[in-house]
Motif scaffolding. Structure first.
Motif, mmCIF file in Angstrom:
data_model
loop_
_atom_site.group_PDB
_atom_site.id
_atom_site.type_symbol
_atom_site.label_atom_id
_atom_site.label_comp_id
_atom_site.label_asym_id
_atom_site.label_seq_id
_atom_site.Cartn_x
_atom_site.Cartn_y
_atom_site.Cartn_z
ATOM 1 N N SER A 101 -11.640 -15.893 -5.816
ATOM 2 C CA SER A 101 -10.242 -15.450 -5.825
ATOM 3 C C SER A 101 -10.096 -14.118 -5.091
ATOM 4 N N GLU A 102 -8.841 -13.731 -4.829
ATOM 5 C CA GLU A 102 -8.592 -12.443 -4.186
ATOM 6 C C GLU A 102 -9.075 -11.280 -5.050
ATOM 7 N N GLY A 103 -9.021 -11.433 -6.358
ATOM 8 C CA GLY A 103 -9.397 -10.354 -7.273
ATOM 9 C C GLY A 103 -10.858 -10.369 -7.696
ATOM 10 N N GLU A 104 -11.669 -11.148 -6.996
ATOM 11 C CA GLU A 104 -13.070 -11.294 -7.396
ATOM 12 C C GLU A 104 -13.811 -9.957 -7.432
#
Length: 45
Positions: free
Chosen positions: A24-27
């Protein structure tokens, strides 16, 4: 796990854990906070 055990639930167990932010983008942010998803089983006495 301590918070769940101290809530009064009994027979608390970790069924599985997963990196729910993988890909995900927030990884990167999630990893910096050591965030994981957990499936927990317990019983209310």
């Amino acid at each position: 796990m301590d918070a769940i055990k101290s809530s009064g639930l009994a027979d608390v167990e970790l069924v599985s854990a997963k990196d729910v932010f993988l890909g995900s983008e927030g990884e990167v942010n999630a990893h910096s906070f050591e965030t994981m998803g957990a499936k927990i089983r317990a019983r209310k006495p």
